[in-house]
Design a protein around this motif. Sequence first.
Motif, PDB file in Angstrom:
ATOM      1  N   LEU A 255       0.816  -1.211   0.000  1.00 42.86           N
ATOM      2  CA  LEU A 255       0.000   0.000   0.000  1.00 42.86           C
ATOM      3  C   LEU A 255       0.849   1.261   0.000  1.00 42.86           C
ATOM      4  O   LEU A 255       0.356   2.326  -0.370  1.00 42.86           O
ATOM      5  CB  LEU A 255      -0.923   0.015   1.224  1.00 42.86           C
ATOM      6  CG  LEU A 255      -1.815  -1.206   1.441  1.00 42.86           C
ATOM      7  CD1 LEU A 255      -2.623  -1.050   2.722  1.00 42.86           C
ATOM      8  CD2 LEU A 255      -2.731  -1.429   0.248  1.00 42.86           C
ATOM      9  N   ASP A 256       2.103   1.137   0.434  1.00 41.08           N
ATOM     10  CA  ASP A 256       2.948   2.321   0.566  1.00 41.08           C
ATOM     11  C   ASP A 256       4.246   2.156  -0.223  1.00 41.08           C
ATOM     12  O   ASP A 256       4.192   2.022  -1.431  1.00 41.08           O
ATOM     13  CB  ASP A 256       3.199   2.619   2.048  1.00 41.08           C
ATOM     14  CG  ASP A 256       1.917   3.045   2.766  1.00 41.08           C
ATOM     15  OD1 ASP A 256       1.047   3.629   2.112  1.00 41.08           O
ATOM     16  OD2 ASP A 256       1.783   2.773   3.967  1.00 41.08           O
ATOM     17  N   SER A 257       5.414   2.104   0.443  1.00 43.01           N
ATOM     18  CA  SER A 257       6.695   2.096  -0.269  1.00 43.01           C
ATOM     19  C   SER A 257       7.422   0.771  -0.082  1.00 43.01           C
ATOM     20  O   SER A 257       7.617   0.312   1.051  1.00 43.01           O
ATOM     21  CB  SER A 257       7.590   3.235   0.230  1.00 43.01           C
ATOM     22  OG  SER A 257       7.001   4.489  -0.047  1.00 43.01           O
ATOM     23  N   LEU A 258       7.849   0.190  -1.211  1.00 42.53           N
ATOM     24  CA  LEU A 258       8.599  -1.059  -1.217  1.00 42.53           C
ATOM     25  C   LEU A 258       9.892  -0.810  -1.991  1.00 42.53           C
ATOM     26  O   LEU A 258       9.868  -0.570  -3.203  1.00 42.53           O
ATOM     27  CB  LEU A 258       7.771  -2.161  -1.885  1.00 42.53           C
ATOM     28  CG  LEU A 258       8.172  -3.610  -1.612  1.00 42.53           C
ATOM     29  CD1 LEU A 258       8.017  -3.945  -0.134  1.00 42.53           C
ATOM     30  CD2 LEU A 258       7.335  -4.561  -2.459  1.00 42.53           C
ATOM     31  N   LEU A 259      11.032  -0.880  -1.273  1.00 36.95           N
ATOM     32  CA  LEU A 259      12.312  -0.471  -1.842  1.00 36.95           C
ATOM     33  C   LEU A 259      13.357  -1.561  -1.648  1.00 36.95           C
ATOM     34  O   LEU A 259      13.106  -2.575  -1.008  1.00 36.95           O
ATOM     35  CB  LEU A 259      12.785   0.825  -1.167  1.00 36.95           C
ATOM     36  CG  LEU A 259      11.773   1.965  -1.067  1.00 36.95           C
ATOM     37  CD1 LEU A 259      12.295   3.063  -0.148  1.00 36.95           C
ATOM     38  CD2 LEU A 259      11.453   2.521  -2.448  1.00 36.95           C
ATOM     39  N   TYR A 275       3.931   2.354  -3.964  1.00 44.69           N
ATOM     40  CA  TYR A 275       5.146   2.751  -4.672  1.00 44.69           C
ATOM     41  C   TYR A 275       6.156   1.621  -4.569  1.00 44.69           C
ATOM     42  O   TYR A 275       6.590   1.254  -3.476  1.00 44.69           O
ATOM     43  CB  TYR A 275       5.687   4.033  -4.039  1.00 44.69           C
ATOM     44  CG  TYR A 275       6.950   4.582  -4.650  1.00 44.69           C
ATOM     45  CD1 TYR A 275       6.908   5.377  -5.786  1.00 44.69           C
ATOM     46  CD2 TYR A 275       8.192   4.323  -4.060  1.00 44.69           C
ATOM     47  CE1 TYR A 275       8.073   5.905  -6.334  1.00 44.69           C
ATOM     48  CE2 TYR A 275       9.359   4.843  -4.597  1.00 44.69           C
ATOM     49  CZ  TYR A 275       9.297   5.633  -5.737  1.00 44.69           C
ATOM     50  OH  TYR A 275      10.452   6.150  -6.279  1.00 44.69           O
ATOM     51  N   MET A 276       6.531   1.045  -5.708  1.00 49.13           N
ATOM     52  CA  MET A 276       7.539  -0.008  -5.760  1.00 49.13           C
ATOM     53  C   MET A 276       8.701   0.491  -6.608  1.00 49.13           C
ATOM     54  O   MET A 276       8.533   0.779  -7.794  1.00 49.13           O
ATOM     55  CB  MET A 276       6.958  -1.296  -6.362  1.00 49.13           C
ATOM     56  CG  MET A 276       5.860  -1.938  -5.527  1.00 49.13           C
ATOM     57  SD  MET A 276       5.085  -3.390  -6.334  1.00 49.13           S
ATOM     58  CE  MET A 276       6.494  -4.502  -6.504  1.00 49.13           C
ATOM     59  N   ASN A 277       9.878   0.577  -5.974  1.00 52.61           N
ATOM     60  CA  ASN A 277      11.023   1.094  -6.713  1.00 52.61           C
ATOM     61  C   ASN A 277      12.303   0.514  -6.129  1.00 52.61           C
ATOM     62  O   ASN A 277      12.394   0.244  -4.935  1.00 52.61           O
ATOM     63  CB  ASN A 277      11.068   2.619  -6.652  1.00 52.61           C
ATOM     64  CG  ASN A 277      11.904   3.215  -7.773  1.00 52.61           C
ATOM     65  OD1 ASN A 277      12.259   2.522  -8.729  1.00 52.61           O
ATOM     66  ND2 ASN A 277      12.216   4.496  -7.665  1.00 52.61           N
ATOM     67  N   GLY A 278      13.283   0.297  -6.981  1.00 54.21           N
ATOM     68  CA  GLY A 278      14.553  -0.271  -6.566  1.00 54.21           C
ATOM     69  C   GLY A 278      15.081  -1.181  -7.655  1.00 54.21           C
ATOM     70  O   GLY A 278      14.696  -1.081  -8.828  1.00 54.21           O
ATOM     71  N   THR A 279      15.950  -2.100  -7.255  1.00 56.98           N
ATOM     72  CA  THR A 279      16.518  -3.053  -8.215  1.00 56.98           C
ATOM     73  C   THR A 279      16.304  -4.475  -7.722  1.00 56.98           C
ATOM     74  O   THR A 279      17.142  -5.348  -7.936  1.00 56.98           O
ATOM     75  CB  THR A 279      18.020  -2.784  -8.418  1.00 56.98           C
ATOM     76  OG1 THR A 279      18.688  -2.843  -7.149  1.00 56.98           O
ATOM     77  CG2 THR A 279      18.252  -1.417  -9.042  1.00 56.98           C
ATOM     78  N   TYR A 280      15.197  -4.704  -7.042  1.00 53.37           N
ATOM     79  CA  TYR A 280      14.963  -6.027  -6.477  1.00 53.37           C
ATOM     80  C   TYR A 280      14.265  -6.948  -7.477  1.00 53.37           C
ATOM     81  O   TYR A 280      13.668  -6.515  -8.465  1.00 53.37           O
ATOM     82  CB  TYR A 280      14.165  -5.947  -5.174  1.00 53.37           C
ATOM     83  CG  TYR A 280      12.903  -5.123  -5.195  1.00 53.37           C
ATOM     84  CD1 TYR A 280      11.700  -5.651  -5.648  1.00 53.37           C
ATOM     85  CD2 TYR A 280      12.907  -3.816  -4.711  1.00 53.37           C
ATOM     86  CE1 TYR A 280      10.538  -4.900  -5.632  1.00 53.37           C
ATOM     87  CE2 TYR A 280      11.756  -3.057  -4.688  1.00 53.37           C
ATOM     88  CZ  TYR A 280      10.572  -3.600  -5.153  1.00 53.37           C
ATOM     89  OH  TYR A 280       9.425  -2.851  -5.146  1.00 53.37           O
ATOM     90  N   GLU A 281      14.378  -8.231  -7.168  1.00 59.99           N
ATOM     91  CA  GLU A 281      13.725  -9.284  -7.934  1.00 59.99           C
ATOM     92  C   GLU A 281      12.382  -9.576  -7.282  1.00 59.99           C
ATOM     93  O   GLU A 281      12.301  -9.842  -6.080  1.00 59.99           O
ATOM     94  CB  GLU A 281      14.598 -10.536  -7.924  1.00 59.99           C
ATOM     95  CG  GLU A 281      13.953 -11.778  -8.490  1.00 59.99           C
ATOM     96  CD  GLU A 281      14.132 -11.912  -9.991  1.00 59.99           C
ATOM     97  OE1 GLU A 281      13.651 -12.899 -10.555  1.00 59.99           O
ATOM     98  OE2 GLU A 281      14.759 -11.019 -10.593  1.00 59.99           O
TER      99      GLU A 281
END
Length: 393
Positions: A255-259, A275-281
């Motif tokens: 629901l919020d931020s996943l980094l 909000y989903m952002n980063g370099t994760y798999e």
Amino acid sequence: MKKLISVFLLAFLAVSVFSQTATSVTNGSFLMPTTWDCMCIPTDGYIITINHDVTLDSDYMMSSGSITISSGASLVESGTGHGILFTGTAALNVQGTFTFSKLAMYGGTIANTGTMNGLDSLYLGVDFSNDGFVDAVEVSSSGNFFNNDTLFAVDYLSYMPFNNNHYAEIENFFINIGASNNGDLHLGDCYNNGHLWNQKLMIVSNDFTNAGRLDNDTLGAITIMQNCTNGDTVNNDARWTNNGAVTVYMNFQNLDSLLGDGTFCIGLNTANYGYMNGTYEFCDNSNPGTLNLNSGYIGSGITYCSTPCLSSIAETDLQPVLVFPNPASDYIHIVSVDMITDWALFDISGRVVMDCREYSDDFGIDISDLHAGLYYLRLETEDNSFMKSIIKE
């Protein structure tokens, strides 16, 4: 001059009264003078040393002085529902066994290198470093808790940071301020409303909600056996930074931020409203290559199932160690992902009743000669330790 001498005499008498000592000389009741070398009943202000098995059939309060339970000795509640209250500068030092229904530390100091069990209620208004064994139904802490050995709790309500450095098993864990895990943390349900920092192994057997801040380090591994939500429905400011490995066996929603730059492996449905952002798999086993539902933002650096996730997550063993049957009457079986190097079986007082050096990932233990009751099985591998509750019928 006489007045000055009188003042000094009164001060001397006051010090003498409040620094009296009492040391046990035999097993017996706390309230019997014959239990103590002073032939008295120790009260508030005494320096009390217990070297034997002493019982107490009443409530007790200390605002100064101390109680030390020596190794091999015990202070055990006689009856039920009694409590001990510490305030002021009073000190509790457990080196042996402390068994009481209620313990409240509103002040003073507490140290444990022994066994504290039978606790229906444990309130900690002061900092506590546990270097022994603690088993409680309800723990409420407004002081820093440093678990350096073993903690079992049904309900844990944290108003100050909880720090696990070895092994903790908590059925219901509510984090209001903060918690860090640098050991093995096994939870039932968990709600994080503060800051949770995981550096090693964390297993949640039921649902997990992160409504605060969660940092999973590079070497951190989080396994959630049921549903997982990352979101604060009030302030919409939950933030999960995953640089390690996260496995969710059922549904996941953000629901919020996943980094972060780690890995997510999800068994069933996934939804993103935040909000989903980063370099994760990010690998959704029910819909590889994407999410089931997205109405938020997803950054371009996220990859989907580029490396194999669990091919059939429902068929994968959720626990690194299985112990069955439980309850058992004569024999328990242990199956482990890693080789077990040592094991020990403890009774509820923390006494070792069986132990063995082992090197196997599949073996059995004969418990037929043990009395019926609750036991704790500690299993050691080269990298981890696990504690399991065993009921002998």
